[in-house]
Write a protein that holds these residues in place. Structure first.
Motif, PDB file in Angstrom:
ATOM      1  N   ARG A  10       0.825  -1.218   0.000  1.00  0.00           N
ATOM      2  CA  ARG A  10       0.000   0.000   0.000  1.00  0.00           C
ATOM      3  C   ARG A  10       0.854   1.261   0.000  1.00  0.00           C
ATOM      4  O   ARG A  10       0.546   2.228  -0.696  1.00  0.00           O
ATOM      5  CB  ARG A  10      -0.962  -0.022   1.175  1.00  0.00           C
ATOM      6  CG  ARG A  10      -2.021  -1.085   0.974  1.00  0.00           C
ATOM      7  CD  ARG A  10      -3.175  -0.940   1.898  1.00  0.00           C
ATOM      8  NE  ARG A  10      -4.176  -1.944   1.560  1.00  0.00           N
ATOM      9  CZ  ARG A  10      -4.820  -2.660   2.435  1.00  0.00           C
ATOM     10  NH1 ARG A  10      -4.616  -2.469   3.719  1.00  0.00           N
ATOM     11  NH2 ARG A  10      -5.701  -3.548   2.050  1.00  0.00           N
ATOM     12  N   TRP A  11       1.951   1.266   0.780  1.00  0.00           N
ATOM     13  CA  TRP A  11       2.818   2.436   0.825  1.00  0.00           C
ATOM     14  C   TRP A  11       3.474   2.679  -0.537  1.00  0.00           C
ATOM     15  O   TRP A  11       3.488   3.811  -1.027  1.00  0.00           O
ATOM     16  CB  TRP A  11       3.897   2.271   1.893  1.00  0.00           C
ATOM     17  CG  TRP A  11       4.804   3.458   1.941  1.00  0.00           C
ATOM     18  CD1 TRP A  11       4.596   4.619   2.628  1.00  0.00           C
ATOM     19  CD2 TRP A  11       6.035   3.636   1.236  1.00  0.00           C
ATOM     20  NE1 TRP A  11       5.628   5.495   2.408  1.00  0.00           N
ATOM     21  CE2 TRP A  11       6.530   4.910   1.552  1.00  0.00           C
ATOM     22  CE3 TRP A  11       6.775   2.832   0.376  1.00  0.00           C
ATOM     23  CZ2 TRP A  11       7.718   5.407   1.038  1.00  0.00           C
ATOM     24  CZ3 TRP A  11       7.961   3.330  -0.140  1.00  0.00           C
ATOM     25  CH2 TRP A  11       8.418   4.602   0.193  1.00  0.00           C
ATOM     26  N   GLU A  13       2.543   1.673  -3.519  1.00  0.00           N
ATOM     27  CA  GLU A  13       1.585   2.074  -4.546  1.00  0.00           C
ATOM     28  C   GLU A  13       1.079   3.496  -4.320  1.00  0.00           C
ATOM     29  O   GLU A  13       0.868   4.237  -5.277  1.00  0.00           O
ATOM     30  CB  GLU A  13       0.455   1.062  -4.632  1.00  0.00           C
ATOM     31  CG  GLU A  13       0.978  -0.254  -5.207  1.00  0.00           C
ATOM     32  CD  GLU A  13      -0.093  -1.251  -5.541  1.00  0.00           C
ATOM     33  OE1 GLU A  13      -1.262  -1.080  -5.114  1.00  0.00           O
ATOM     34  OE2 GLU A  13       0.241  -2.222  -6.232  1.00  0.00           O
ATOM     35  N   ARG A  14       0.920   3.901  -3.084  1.00  0.00           N
ATOM     36  CA  ARG A  14       0.498   5.273  -2.803  1.00  0.00           C
ATOM     37  C   ARG A  14       1.601   6.258  -3.201  1.00  0.00           C
ATOM     38  O   ARG A  14       1.343   7.283  -3.840  1.00  0.00           O
ATOM     39  CB  ARG A  14       0.165   5.440  -1.322  1.00  0.00           C
ATOM     40  CG  ARG A  14      -0.426   6.803  -0.988  1.00  0.00           C
ATOM     41  CD  ARG A  14      -0.845   6.947   0.474  1.00  0.00           C
ATOM     42  NE  ARG A  14      -1.662   5.841   0.922  1.00  0.00           N
ATOM     43  CZ  ARG A  14      -1.327   5.015   1.936  1.00  0.00           C
ATOM     44  NH1 ARG A  14      -0.207   5.182   2.588  1.00  0.00           N
ATOM     45  NH2 ARG A  14      -2.122   4.042   2.293  1.00  0.00           N
ATOM     46  N   TRP A  17       1.919   6.464  -6.929  1.00  0.00           N
ATOM     47  CA  TRP A  17       0.794   7.210  -7.480  1.00  0.00           C
ATOM     48  C   TRP A  17       1.060   8.713  -7.373  1.00  0.00           C
ATOM     49  O   TRP A  17       0.839   9.453  -8.322  1.00  0.00           O
ATOM     50  CB  TRP A  17      -0.497   6.835  -6.750  1.00  0.00           C
ATOM     51  CG  TRP A  17      -1.709   7.444  -7.350  1.00  0.00           C
ATOM     52  CD1 TRP A  17      -2.437   6.947  -8.386  1.00  0.00           C
ATOM     53  CD2 TRP A  17      -2.332   8.675  -6.967  1.00  0.00           C
ATOM     54  NE1 TRP A  17      -3.488   7.803  -8.670  1.00  0.00           N
ATOM     55  CE2 TRP A  17      -3.442   8.867  -7.808  1.00  0.00           C
ATOM     56  CE3 TRP A  17      -2.067   9.627  -5.998  1.00  0.00           C
ATOM     57  CZ2 TRP A  17      -4.270   9.974  -7.713  1.00  0.00           C
ATOM     58  CZ3 TRP A  17      -2.894  10.729  -5.892  1.00  0.00           C
ATOM     59  CH2 TRP A  17      -3.988  10.886  -6.751  1.00  0.00           C
TER      60      TRP A  17
END
Length: 168
Positions: A10-11, A13-14, A17
């Motif tokens: 999640r980190w 990919e965030r 992004w």
């Protein structure tokens, strides 16, 4: 999947992004530099820095946007067979083949780091009239390669979770 792996995916990919959005808007800076160069040439006073600055911005766009393109699935892929396979088969093939990509990106990161160290240590400049320092673009290059490497490891973790019947 252990929570640390889920948090890592999640980190990464965030962060990719956010970097991808920055890269996307850097095209506005690229257009501004090219417009300035065109107007200045038409006025008879061509600046010496616009062509190289445009190349640097484009390189930054390409390197920083690479992990974002991977994340969105907009990278080029041969889909002759891949698109027909089930999600688990795709995940298995990805797990088996991502090692070559990770190896390639690792070698690229190593070479980029060596080049960055040289540029910082010796104050490397590009040849030409403007002679800009190379360290800033090499920092962006190393960051882009590192984020692609981290994105690929996030894909690996995601694919392993998919093979185990869990989605991240």
């Amino acid at each position: 999947m252990p929570g640390i792996f889920v948090a890592y995916v999640r980190w990464v990919e965030r962060f990719n992004w956010l970097l991808g959005r920055v890269a996307m808007y850097s095209l506005l800076a690229l257009m501004g530099v090219l417009l300035w160069g065109a107007v200045a040439r038409a006025a008879g006073a061509p600046p010496i820095w616009t062509d190289e600055m445009a190349q640097f911005i484009l390189m930054g766009y390409f390197m920083i946007g690479g992990a974002y393109a991977l994340q969105l699935g907009s990278a080029v892929r041969m889909d002759l067979l891949y698109s027909r396979w089930s999600d688990k088969t795709r995940a298995l093939v990805d797990v088996l083949t991502i090692g070559t990509l990770l190896f390639y990106l690792g070698i690229l990161l190593w070479g980029g780091w060596e080049s960055l160290q040289y540029a910082v240590e010796y104050g490397e400049r590009r040849r030409g009239l403007w002679r800009p320092y190379m360290a800033p673009i090499k920092i962006i290059m190393v960051l882009g390669i590192l984020m692609m490497l981290l994105q690929c490891t996030a894909f690996l973790i995601r694919d392993i979770a998919r093979l185990r019947g869990k989605e991240i």
